[in-house]
Design an enzyme around this catalytic site. Sequence first.
Site, PDB file in Angstrom:
ATOM      1  N   LYS A 174       0.975  -1.218   0.081  1.00 59.30           N
ATOM      2  CA  LYS A 174       0.005  -0.158   0.270  1.00 59.30           C
ATOM      3  C   LYS A 174       0.867   1.018   0.009  1.00 59.30           C
ATOM      4  O   LYS A 174       1.152   1.855   1.144  1.00 59.30           O
ATOM      5  CB  LYS A 174      -0.977  -0.141   1.286  1.00 59.30           C
ATOM      6  CG  LYS A 174      -2.021   0.942   1.388  1.00 59.30           C
ATOM      7  CD  LYS A 174      -3.082   0.542   2.287  1.00 59.30           C
ATOM      8  CE  LYS A 174      -4.052   1.874   2.576  1.00 59.30           C
ATOM      9  NZ  LYS A 174      -4.902   2.108   1.681  1.00 59.30           N
TER      10      LYS A 174
HETATM   11  C1  LIG Z   1      -6.518   0.337  -3.922  1.00 59.80           C
HETATM   12  C2  LIG Z   1      -7.454  -0.104  -2.530  1.00 59.80           C
HETATM   13  N1  LIG Z   1      -7.906  -1.572  -2.666  1.00 59.80           N
HETATM   14  C3  LIG Z   1      -8.590  -2.151  -1.484  1.00 59.80           C
HETATM   15  C4  LIG Z   1      -8.579  -1.395  -0.194  1.00 59.80           C
HETATM   16  C5  LIG Z   1      -9.510  -1.962   0.856  1.00 59.80           C
HETATM   17  O1  LIG Z   1      -8.582  -2.304   1.749  1.00 59.80           O
HETATM   18  P1  LIG Z   1      -8.887  -2.537   3.367  1.00 59.80           P
HETATM   19  O2  LIG Z   1     -10.070  -3.381   3.431  1.00 59.80           O
HETATM   20  O3  LIG Z   1      -7.549  -3.082   4.041  1.00 59.80           O
HETATM   21  O4  LIG Z   1      -9.066  -1.203   3.771  1.00 59.80           O
HETATM   22  C6  LIG Z   1      -8.014  -0.228  -0.278  1.00 59.80           C
HETATM   23  C7  LIG Z   1      -8.115   0.651   1.058  1.00 59.80           C
HETATM   24  O5  LIG Z   1      -7.312   0.589   1.832  1.00 59.80           O
HETATM   25  C8  LIG Z   1      -7.267   0.518  -1.265  1.00 59.80           C
HETATM   26  O6  LIG Z   1      -6.906   1.545  -1.179  1.00 59.80           O
END
Ligand SMILES: Cc1ncc(COP(=O)(O)O)c(C=O)c1O
Length: 313
Positions: free
Chosen positions: A158
Amino acid sequence: MPIQKLEKIWHNGRLIPWDEATLHVMSHVVNYGSAVFEGVRCYQTQGGAAIFRAQEHAQRLLNSAKIYRIDLDYSAADMVAGMVELVRANRTAPCYIRPIVLRGYGEVGVNPLNSPVEVYICNYEWGKYLTTDEDQGVDVCVSSWTRIAPNTLPAIAKSAANYMNSQLIKMEALMNGYVEGIALDVNGYVSEGSGENLFIVRGGTLITAPLGNSVLPGITRDSVLQLARDRNLPIVEQMIPREMLYIADEVFFTGTAAEITPIRSVDKISVGKGTVGPITRALREDFYGIVRGTASDRYQWLTPVPVKQAVAV
Ligand SMILES: Cc1ncc(COP(=O)(O)O)c(C=O)c1O
């Protein structure tokens, strides 16, 4: 939504005043996007403030840092303790928590290795993300922008840089009157939203794309898969051709920000009957039961924050 500043920010292990959490414009991160971060929610449950899956978020942060060869002086437990300390100090729950690890002010040039690593945790009030009307799904489109391809920017990390791709997807969707865009991967299979994972339901089976389709390993995605297993729903992780979106019975986003957001149309084609489907509804109820503290926290997903005077916002 403008940020309402709180009192403190956690920086490299200690709390500093919000206004002192500043960076030099020549910091590596400003010029080259060199940061990895998390987005975490702290809920106000019936039993008090509690951070949702703090440990898993901290571990994903460490994984993102490792992929980018960022040496962190903090363990996952340290990061969880930092989040708890901060929410407690700022006495604000529910809130959104943003841990971020970045390359700071050091050398100029692409090589990041000689710039200092800085770790911050911020929190602030934040409400719903994609919609405030939980009984209406959102209208979305398939983006003309492709999601970052494998072996370019790693989707499992991320990283801040990934969100330049997300911004293109989001802006295009908004400009065209949609709430969000769904990106396809480099081979044309469904990947994810600009900041959410995606699920479809077809014939009673829950389907989501595997990590190989350039998706972030979402913590809400993982939670929904667990809740679906608990309900004995058939689950398949498989590549999703774009047109499956148009003939699905139900489609929904998952994410820390989006929580579980039903989608009522894709490219102006209505999803199912255009209403929130029964499986989306059931999983959402299970999810809210846990985060609101009305159902038992059977997987210990909540880290309580001992804030006596937690302010409900
Ligand atoms: C690109 C992306 N995909 C998926 C998610 C969902 O991830 P999470 O459930 O860990 O927040 C996020 C959010 O963080 C995101 O930015």
